[in-house]
Write a protein that holds these residues in place. Structure first.
Motif, PDB file in Angstrom:
ATOM      1  N   ASP A  53       0.862  -1.175   0.000  1.00  0.00           N
ATOM      2  CA  ASP A  53       0.000   0.000   0.000  1.00  0.00           C
ATOM      3  C   ASP A  53       0.901   1.229   0.000  1.00  0.00           C
ATOM      4  OD1 ASP A  53      -2.189   1.757   0.323  1.00  0.00           O
ATOM      5  OD2 ASP A  53      -1.901   1.730   2.500  1.00  0.00           O
ATOM      6  N   PRO A  54       0.855   2.057  -1.064  1.00  0.00           N
ATOM      7  CA  PRO A  54       1.772   3.199  -1.132  1.00  0.00           C
ATOM      8  C   PRO A  54       1.566   4.192   0.008  1.00  0.00           C
ATOM      9  CG  PRO A  54       0.165   3.284  -2.921  1.00  0.00           C
ATOM     10  CD  PRO A  54      -0.002   1.969  -2.240  1.00  0.00           C
ATOM     11  N   GLU A  55       0.340   4.367   0.458  1.00  0.00           N
ATOM     12  CA  GLU A  55       0.082   5.318   1.551  1.00  0.00           C
ATOM     13  C   GLU A  55       0.774   4.867   2.831  1.00  0.00           C
ATOM     14  OE1 GLU A  55      -3.225   7.548   1.824  1.00  0.00           O
ATOM     15  OE2 GLU A  55      -3.423   7.709  -0.345  1.00  0.00           O
ATOM     16  N   THR A  56       0.708   3.575   3.117  1.00  0.00           N
ATOM     17  CA  THR A  56       1.369   3.041   4.311  1.00  0.00           C
ATOM     18  C   THR A  56       2.881   3.194   4.188  1.00  0.00           C
ATOM     19  OG1 THR A  56      -0.426   1.461   4.658  1.00  0.00           O
ATOM     20  CG2 THR A  56       1.676   0.972   5.729  1.00  0.00           C
ATOM     21  N   ALA A  57       3.425   2.891   3.018  1.00  0.00           N
ATOM     22  CA  ALA A  57       4.868   2.988   2.809  1.00  0.00           C
ATOM     23  C   ALA A  57       5.350   4.427   2.977  1.00  0.00           C
ATOM     24  CB  ALA A  57       5.231   2.466   1.419  1.00  0.00           C
ATOM     25  N   VAL A  58       4.628   5.388   2.401  1.00  0.00           N
ATOM     26  CA  VAL A  58       5.041   6.793   2.496  1.00  0.00           C
ATOM     27  C   VAL A  58       4.933   7.281   3.935  1.00  0.00           C
ATOM     28  CG1 VAL A  58       4.509   9.147   1.765  1.00  0.00           C
ATOM     29  CG2 VAL A  58       4.497   7.281   0.095  1.00  0.00           C
ATOM     30  N   LYS A  59       3.884   6.887   4.635  1.00  0.00           N
ATOM     31  CA  LYS A  59       3.753   7.273   6.040  1.00  0.00           C
ATOM     32  C   LYS A  59       4.943   6.765   6.847  1.00  0.00           C
ATOM     33  CE  LYS A  59       0.731   7.226  10.015  1.00  0.00           C
ATOM     34  NZ  LYS A  59      -0.415   6.692  10.682  1.00  0.00           N
ATOM     35  N   GLU A  60       5.355   5.519   6.620  1.00  0.00           N
ATOM     36  CA  GLU A  60       6.512   4.977   7.315  1.00  0.00           C
ATOM     37  C   GLU A  60       7.778   5.764   6.972  1.00  0.00           C
ATOM     38  OE1 GLU A  60       6.789   0.836   6.297  1.00  0.00           O
ATOM     39  OE2 GLU A  60       4.948   0.333   7.388  1.00  0.00           O
ATOM     40  N   MET A  61       7.962   6.100   5.693  1.00  0.00           N
ATOM     41  CA  MET A  61       9.137   6.870   5.272  1.00  0.00           C
ATOM     42  C   MET A  61       9.185   8.218   5.974  1.00  0.00           C
ATOM     43  SD  MET A  61       9.215   6.343   1.184  1.00  0.00           S
ATOM     44  CE  MET A  61       8.574   4.831   0.505  1.00  0.00           C
TER      45      MET A  61
END
Length: 84
Positions: A53-61
């Motif tokens: 999920d790109p949203e989850t990945a970006v939030k983690e970044m």
């Protein structure tokens, strides 16, 4: 591919000396209508989430590296990347 636009700003409760300096300079140039200036950062990432999920990945970044969550807020937009 996804294009991610990340906007980072200091929290409202944090003093922004760079913004205050810019506001003072604008006033000296005759732009007295400027009531406040806040300086932030803008980042663009091109990612291939590969099933994540790109949203989850970006939030983690953002929370692990791209922002200081103690003093900064962030928001982001995920969109399809335009092929060039």
């Amino acid at each position: 591919m996804k294009k991610v636009k990340i906007y980072v700003t200091l929290r409202e409760s944090v003093l922004d000396p760079q913004g205050a300096a810019v506001q003072g300079s604008l006033h000296k140039l005759g732009y007295s209508e400027v009531a406040d200036v806040r300086i932030g950062k803008y980042m663009e990432l091109l990612i291939d989430p590969d099933g994540r999920d790109p949203e989850t990945a970006v939030k983690e970044m953002c929370e692990k590296l791209l922002t200081n969550t103690v003093i900064e807020d962030y928001r982001f937009e995920v969109e399809e990347a335009v092929a060039q």
